[in-house]
Design a protein around this motif. Sequence first.
Motif, PDB file in Angstrom:
ATOM      1  N   LEU A 313       0.689  -1.360   0.224  1.00 24.85           N
ATOM      2  CA  LEU A 313       0.125   0.233  -0.187  1.00 24.85           C
ATOM      3  C   LEU A 313       1.007   0.872  -0.042  1.00 24.85           C
ATOM      4  N   ARG A 314       1.629   0.912   0.775  1.00 26.69           N
ATOM      5  CA  ARG A 314       2.456   2.278   1.123  1.00 26.69           C
ATOM      6  C   ARG A 314       3.561   2.302  -0.439  1.00 26.69           C
ATOM      7  N   LEU A 315       3.892   1.724  -1.143  1.00 28.22           N
ATOM      8  CA  LEU A 315       5.074   1.484  -2.174  1.00 28.22           C
ATOM      9  C   LEU A 315       3.766   1.957  -3.165  1.00 28.22           C
ATOM     10  N   ASN A 316       2.642   1.684  -3.538  1.00 29.46           N
ATOM     11  CA  ASN A 316       1.932   2.298  -4.426  1.00 29.46           C
ATOM     12  C   ASN A 316       1.781   4.087  -4.095  1.00 29.46           C
ATOM     13  N   GLU A 321       3.547   9.013  -6.137  1.00 28.01           N
ATOM     14  CA  GLU A 321       3.525  11.013  -5.854  1.00 28.01           C
ATOM     15  C   GLU A 321       5.422  10.758  -6.692  1.00 28.01           C
ATOM     16  N   LEU A 322       5.712   9.356  -6.799  1.00 33.35           N
ATOM     17  CA  LEU A 322       7.495   9.286  -7.730  1.00 33.35           C
ATOM     18  C   LEU A 322       6.506   9.802  -9.558  1.00 33.35           C
ATOM     19  N   LEU A 323       6.041   9.372  -9.307  1.00 32.25           N
ATOM     20  CA  LEU A 323       5.094   9.672 -11.237  1.00 32.25           C
ATOM     21  C   LEU A 323       3.841  10.599 -11.700  1.00 32.25           C
ATOM     22  N   ALA A 324       4.703  11.125 -10.268  1.00 34.08           N
ATOM     23  CA  ALA A 324       2.576  12.402 -10.390  1.00 34.08           C
ATOM     24  C   ALA A 324       3.290  13.582 -10.752  1.00 34.08           C
TER      25      ALA A 324
END
Length: 326
Positions: A313-316, A321-324
């Motif tokens: 869940l945290r990774l998702n 955030e990384l891809l935003a």
Amino acid sequence: MRKNRVAEILQVRYPIIEGGMAYVGNGELAAAVSNAGGFGQVAASGRTPEDFEEQIQIASSRTDKPFGVNIPISKYFVNDSYFRVVEAHKDRIQAISLGSGDPRPYIPYFKELGLKVMVLVGSVKHAVNAEKSGADIVICEGFEAGGRNSPFELTLFSLVPQVRRAVRIPVVAAGGIVTGHGVVAAMALGAEGVQMGTRFIATKECPAHEHYKRKLLEAEDNDTVIIERSIGGVNRVLNTPYVNQITELEKNQPAFDQLYPLINGRRNRIAAIDGHINDGWLHAGQSVGLITSIMSAGEVIQQILQEVKECGLRLNQSLEELLATD
Ligand SMILES: Cc1cc2nc3c(=O)[nH]c(=O)nc-3n(C[C@H](O)[C@H](O)[C@H](O)COP(=O)(O)O)c2cc1C
């Protein structure tokens, strides 16, 4: 939903394997891991053929779930006695894992017995050779791992993705995996399952002496060390005062006869099973610092599954955030 290939091959619920472990990998621990939905293994290493057979019988009597056996490919184990034990119990053994040495000549023999074959590898070349020879699974063992490692010394982070790209059979990651976070990371690299050793020693069912288990709880990140380099070996052990004698001696390139009395398997047994940790050495992997409690093998597996969920869940969220883009 597509089934996990490792779970399917091993006929288990979760692709979590208890690595073969000299002396401490007995029938009771193997059964406990299998009863919890993982894949337990009885190790031949440190056992006479009679003891190996007895431990297989104990595993059989304590679980009706699939389990496996582990045999190192070395002069000592590649002989009729150990192979005959496997043959006698082939209907109960789901898979065999082959470590050390060159497994290629033996894979067809075990396949003919009807077993699935897993091969421990430390390089792409060895993984490709194992696949060509009929292995069902390759277990990539990184330099982090407790026990005897590949002389190539590749870490899991480098090894898994390169092997994954080179073979079609499923890849299992071993070495330094103690938590669900490690499982998620291994799967991100391309593994379809994990093998753990050190974590399963710190369990109630493991026959390791309580002094060994306590040492694992006390150990921190940099408390493991490699011994046997002076004779071409790579053996990851806990850095104890006993082991310090070995590392000091090895600085002077000792003759084999001088080193052997300190590094032989009996010295492992004395410490691991009898608890004389000042008279022998103990295997442990680099992630030992993450082990904080002695649980049952079933609790270990349940905790890992819970961590996998939380970590996923945290990774998702982190990836979003990384891809935003703004
Ligand atoms: C106490 C101990 C004994 C081991 N003995 C064997 C063995 O007999 N055969 C083998 O293939 N691997 C052996 N290994 C390696 C494990 O099967 C496994 O791959 C490794 O422990 C994974 O790394 P980890 O300890 O960081 O989880 C041993 C590891 C430990 C910790």
